[in-house]
Design an enzyme around this catalytic site. Structure first.
Site, PDB file in Angstrom:
ATOM      1  N   TYR A 159       0.825  -1.220   0.000  1.00 41.14           N
ATOM      2  CA  TYR A 159       0.000   0.000   0.000  1.00 41.14           C
ATOM      3  C   TYR A 159       0.860   1.272   0.000  1.00 41.14           C
ATOM      4  O   TYR A 159       0.723   2.095  -0.921  1.00 41.14           O
ATOM      5  CB  TYR A 159      -1.010  -0.026   1.164  1.00 41.14           C
ATOM      6  N   LYS A 163       1.243   4.065  -3.065  1.00 38.95           N
ATOM      7  CA  LYS A 163       0.892   5.485  -2.910  1.00 38.95           C
ATOM      8  C   LYS A 163       2.101   6.363  -3.251  1.00 38.95           C
ATOM      9  O   LYS A 163       1.958   7.420  -3.865  1.00 38.95           O
ATOM     10  CB  LYS A 163       0.401   5.783  -1.485  1.00 38.95           C
TER      11      LYS A 163
HETATM   12  N1  NAD Z   1      -8.706   6.501   5.116  1.00 38.95           N
HETATM   13  C1  NAD Z   1      -7.579   7.084   5.450  1.00 38.95           C
HETATM   14  O1  NAD Z   1      -7.221   7.186   6.636  1.00 38.95           O
HETATM   15  C2  NAD Z   1      -6.691   7.657   4.388  1.00 38.95           C
HETATM   16  C3  NAD Z   1      -5.550   8.348   4.789  1.00 38.95           C
HETATM   17  C4  NAD Z   1      -4.712   8.892   3.819  1.00 38.95           C
HETATM   18  C5  NAD Z   1      -5.019   8.764   2.483  1.00 38.95           C
HETATM   19  N2  NAD Z   1      -6.120   8.076   2.104  1.00 38.95           N
HETATM   20  C6  NAD Z   1      -6.390   7.976   0.654  1.00 38.95           C
HETATM   21  O2  NAD Z   1      -7.672   8.549   0.431  1.00 38.95           O
HETATM   22  C7  NAD Z   1      -8.292   7.910  -0.678  1.00 38.95           C
HETATM   23  C8  NAD Z   1      -9.679   7.470  -0.278  1.00 38.95           C
HETATM   24  O3  NAD Z   1      -9.568   6.576   0.802  1.00 38.95           O
HETATM   25  P1  NAD Z   1     -10.830   6.089   1.640  1.00 38.95           P
HETATM   26  O4  NAD Z   1     -10.385   5.872   3.031  1.00 38.95           O
HETATM   27  O5  NAD Z   1     -11.974   6.965   1.357  1.00 38.95           O
HETATM   28  O6  NAD Z   1     -11.051   4.655   0.993  1.00 38.95           O
HETATM   29  P2  NAD Z   1     -12.391   3.964   0.478  1.00 38.95           P
HETATM   30  O7  NAD Z   1     -12.052   2.552   0.226  1.00 38.95           O
HETATM   31  O8  NAD Z   1     -13.515   4.261   1.394  1.00 38.95           O
HETATM   32  O9  NAD Z   1     -12.659   4.714  -0.886  1.00 38.95           O
HETATM   33  C9  NAD Z   1     -12.005   4.402  -2.061  1.00 38.95           C
HETATM   34  C10 NAD Z   1     -13.007   4.435  -3.193  1.00 38.95           C
HETATM   35  O10 NAD Z   1     -12.312   4.100  -4.390  1.00 38.95           O
HETATM   36  C11 NAD Z   1     -13.113   3.194  -5.106  1.00 38.95           C
HETATM   37  N3  NAD Z   1     -12.295   2.341  -5.945  1.00 38.95           N
HETATM   38  C12 NAD Z   1     -11.488   1.340  -5.561  1.00 38.95           C
HETATM   39  N4  NAD Z   1     -10.960   0.738  -6.624  1.00 38.95           N
HETATM   40  C13 NAD Z   1     -11.439   1.370  -7.712  1.00 38.95           C
HETATM   41  C14 NAD Z   1     -11.276   1.203  -9.098  1.00 38.95           C
HETATM   42  N5  NAD Z   1     -10.505   0.215  -9.588  1.00 38.95           N
HETATM   43  N6  NAD Z   1     -11.919   2.032  -9.935  1.00 38.95           N
HETATM   44  C15 NAD Z   1     -12.734   3.021  -9.448  1.00 38.95           C
HETATM   45  N7  NAD Z   1     -12.942   3.211  -8.149  1.00 38.95           N
HETATM   46  C16 NAD Z   1     -12.302   2.399  -7.291  1.00 38.95           C
HETATM   47  C17 NAD Z   1     -13.849   2.367  -4.065  1.00 38.95           C
HETATM   48  O11 NAD Z   1     -15.012   1.771  -4.604  1.00 38.95           O
HETATM   49  C18 NAD Z   1     -14.126   3.414  -3.006  1.00 38.95           C
HETATM   50  O12 NAD Z   1     -15.396   3.992  -3.199  1.00 38.95           O
HETATM   51  C19 NAD Z   1      -7.392   6.755  -1.078  1.00 38.95           C
HETATM   52  O13 NAD Z   1      -6.652   7.126  -2.216  1.00 38.95           O
HETATM   53  C20 NAD Z   1      -6.474   6.576   0.117  1.00 38.95           C
HETATM   54  O14 NAD Z   1      -5.229   6.074  -0.257  1.00 38.95           O
HETATM   55  C21 NAD Z   1      -6.980   7.524   3.018  1.00 38.95           C
HETATM   56  C1  5JK Z   2      -2.238  -2.828  17.620  1.00 39.75           C
HETATM   57  C2  5JK Z   2      -3.635  -2.842  17.112  1.00 39.75           C
HETATM   58  C3  5JK Z   2      -4.581  -3.297  18.147  1.00 39.75           C
HETATM   59  C4  5JK Z   2      -4.026  -1.493  16.595  1.00 39.75           C
HETATM   60  C5  5JK Z   2      -4.113  -1.518  15.098  1.00 39.75           C
HETATM   61  C6  5JK Z   2      -4.451  -0.148  14.584  1.00 39.75           C
HETATM   62  C7  5JK Z   2      -4.346  -0.108  13.052  1.00 39.75           C
HETATM   63  C8  5JK Z   2      -5.477  -0.928  12.456  1.00 39.75           C
HETATM   64  C9  5JK Z   2      -4.337   1.328  12.582  1.00 39.75           C
HETATM   65  C10 5JK Z   2      -3.177   2.132  13.216  1.00 39.75           C
HETATM   66  C11 5JK Z   2      -2.790   3.212  12.228  1.00 39.75           C
HETATM   67  C12 5JK Z   2      -3.793   3.102  11.116  1.00 39.75           C
HETATM   68  C13 5JK Z   2      -3.421   3.677   9.752  1.00 39.75           C
HETATM   69  C14 5JK Z   2      -3.103   5.166   9.826  1.00 39.75           C
HETATM   70  O1  5JK Z   2      -4.080   5.865  10.561  1.00 39.75           O
HETATM   71  C15 5JK Z   2      -2.960   5.796   8.517  1.00 39.75           C
HETATM   72  C16 5JK Z   2      -3.391   5.218   7.384  1.00 39.75           C
HETATM   73  C17 5JK Z   2      -3.065   5.912   6.122  1.00 39.75           C
HETATM   74  C18 5JK Z   2      -4.042   5.756   5.041  1.00 39.75           C
HETATM   75  O2  5JK Z   2      -3.474   6.097   3.813  1.00 39.75           O
HETATM   76  C19 5JK Z   2      -4.782   4.449   4.999  1.00 39.75           C
HETATM   77  C20 5JK Z   2      -5.244   3.983   6.363  1.00 39.75           C
HETATM   78  C21 5JK Z   2      -4.089   3.912   7.338  1.00 39.75           C
HETATM   79  C22 5JK Z   2      -3.104   2.862   6.819  1.00 39.75           C
HETATM   80  C23 5JK Z   2      -4.567   3.475   8.759  1.00 39.75           C
HETATM   81  C24 5JK Z   2      -5.053   2.009   8.754  1.00 39.75           C
HETATM   82  C25 5JK Z   2      -5.317   1.454  10.158  1.00 39.75           C
HETATM   83  C26 5JK Z   2      -4.116   1.609  11.060  1.00 39.75           C
HETATM   84  C27 5JK Z   2      -2.945   0.755  10.539  1.00 39.75           C
END
Ligand code: NAD
Ligand code: 5JK
EC number: 1.1.1.-
Length: 369
Positions: A159, A163
């Site tokens: 992942y 990214k």
């Molecule tokens: N959730 C977090 O904490 C977090 C933190 C930093 C960055 N991000 C980034 O933010 C973005 C959104 O994340 P999220 O948490 O909303 O995830 P999410 O899984 O809720 O949303 C992702 C969306 O992308 C769509 N998708 C996946 N594969 C696809 C494809 N092949 N074609 C078209 N659509 C597709 C999914 O259907 C979904 O609706 C991602 O790029 C992720 O890397 C998320």
């Molecule tokens: C030791 C366990 C009981 C706790 C596990 C927590 C774990 C599932 C959490 C901790 C940190 C979290 C990630 C972090 O907040 C940031 C991101 C960046 C984003 O791009 C995608 C989601 C992610 C990886 C979170 C996922 C859940 C994590 C790993």
């Protein structure tokens, strides 16, 4: 983005617009972008809630499509002024193969860039991640760092690797000539861990706590700080960047911005308790109840079980060596780059973000009964 002569003339495309962040970006655009004429929402899975948006003054076009399919992306991008590319596979639990993660996150992003170039779309905002920077495989802390803080960004997990590659493609594409000869302007936003309404992992922790009789057991020392940012503020940053990219192309083009707000610096678990506590859960222990070596052993055991069970079922628990390292390594951001470059101020205070998230968890609780 445009002067008043262009009011209600703009076409935006949001990829991944039905995801956790994507839905907030879509709703924020409809509320806060007066120059919007058409909003295209491109996603592999379209949500039923899109229907309610179709009655407003902005034309909402739902497009079911796959970012890995270049022709589908090009058709959706054609005629759009701005693309906000949030679609991605967020998987740190081993649910999907590394190849699929790469295909969606890297090739999907390449397809979006090429579609902009071929069809003449000039403004591209990419949702990157803090994980492009860290925590790195050495577990080195990143303590209240900013976009210029030196840090060894070394990854192995699919992942963050995907990214980082995708972000690089987006930044390198800045300045490329699009159809018509004008330069493409790109930038990348790097949210830390996003929380708020719709956050699946928060829901998982909540249900786990309910199963354990209203308790969660501390696994991570309270002293480890983990950066978090409210989803509404992340969405607001996307809207602002998209709006300002044309006027401030020289300053903002090719730049990265951490997403930040006034959410407090806490450990991952203590932060979650800000919401789960008022919903009746309790975090047991002032220190981790299990020693780190035992957690690491359990995390490794989960990997083995996942591998053994794969032919029968998908076993993807929250704990694995990667998530343990993430949660156990300080990674927090302190920056004002977004304010300096495009006037960002969080739209939601910490109190509001907290209240909204608590209300959402309570609604999840209500709907589960
Ligand atoms: N959730 C977090 O904490 C977090 C933190 C930093 C960055 N991000 C980034 O933010 C973005 C959104 O994340 P999220 O948490 O909303 O995830 P999410 O899984 O809720 O949303 C992702 C969306 O992308 C769509 N998708 C996946 N594969 C696809 C494809 N092949 N074609 C078209 N659509 C597709 C999914 O259907 C979904 O609706 C991602 O790029 C992720 O890397 C998320
Ligand atoms: C030791 C366990 C009981 C706790 C596990 C927590 C774990 C599932 C959490 C901790 C940190 C979290 C990630 C972090 O907040 C940031 C991101 C960046 C984003 O791009 C995608 C989601 C992610 C990886 C979170 C996922 C859940 C994590 C790993």
């Amino acid at each position: 983005m445009a002067d008043s002569a262009q009011a209600q003339k703009l076409v935006y495309l949001v990829t991944g617009g039905c995801g956790f962040l994507g839905e907030h970006v879509v709703r924020m655009l409809l509320q806060q972008e007066p120059q919007l004429r058409e909003l295209r929402i491109f996603d592999l899975h379209l949500g039923p809630w899109l229907e309610e948006l179709k009655t407003g003054p902005v034309q909402v076009t739902a497009i079911q499509g796959d970012v890995t399919q270049a022709h589908e992306v090009a058709a959706a991008v054609a005629g759009a002024h701005v693309v906000i590319h949030t679609a991605g596979l967020v998987d740190v639990f081993g649910k999907t193969s590394p190849e699929t993660i790469h295909e969606v996150n890297v090739q999907g992003t390449r397809n979006v860039i090429e579609a902009c170039v071929q069809t003449g779309t000039r403004f591209l905002v990419y949702t990157s991640s803090m994980e492009v920077v860290g925590p790195n495989i050495k577990g080195q802390p990143f303590y209240r760092g900013n976009e210029n803080t030196p840090y060894e960004a070394v990854h192995r997990h699919p992942y963050p690797c995907s990214k980082a590659l995708a972000e690089q493609l987006v930044l390198e594409a800045n300045g490329r000539k699009v159809l018509g000869g004008l330069p493409l302007v790109t930038c990348a936003l790097r949210p830390t861990g996003i929380y708020g309404e719709g956050h699946q992992i928060m829901r998982d922790f909540y249900h786990q706590g309910l199963r354990l009789g209203g308790r969660l057991f501390r696994a991570i020392p309270a002293s480890v700080e983990h950066g978090r940012v409210y989803v509404g503020n992340v969405a607001w940053m996307h809207v602002l960047v998209a709006r300002e990219l044309e006027h401030r192309a020289a300053l903002m083009g090719g730049q990265v911005y951490f997403c930040y707000d006034n959410s407090p610096y806490k450990s991952y678990e203590d932060f979650n308790m800000e919401f789960l506590g008022p919903c009746g859960l309790r975090l047991v222990g002032t220190r981790p109840l299990l020693p780190y070596w035992l957690l690491l052993f359990l995390a490794a055991l989960n990997v083995l079980l996942q591998w053994l069970l794969r032919p029968l079922l998908l076993y993807a628990p929250l704990l694995n060596p990667y998530t343990l390292a993430m949660a156990n390594t300080t990674f927090t951001v302190s920056t004002d780059k977004a304010r300096r470059h495009f006037g960002y101020e969080p739209l939601f205070s910490w109190e509001e973000s907290r209240t909204r998230t608590i209300r959402w968890v309570q609604a999840v609780e209500g709907s589960a009964q």
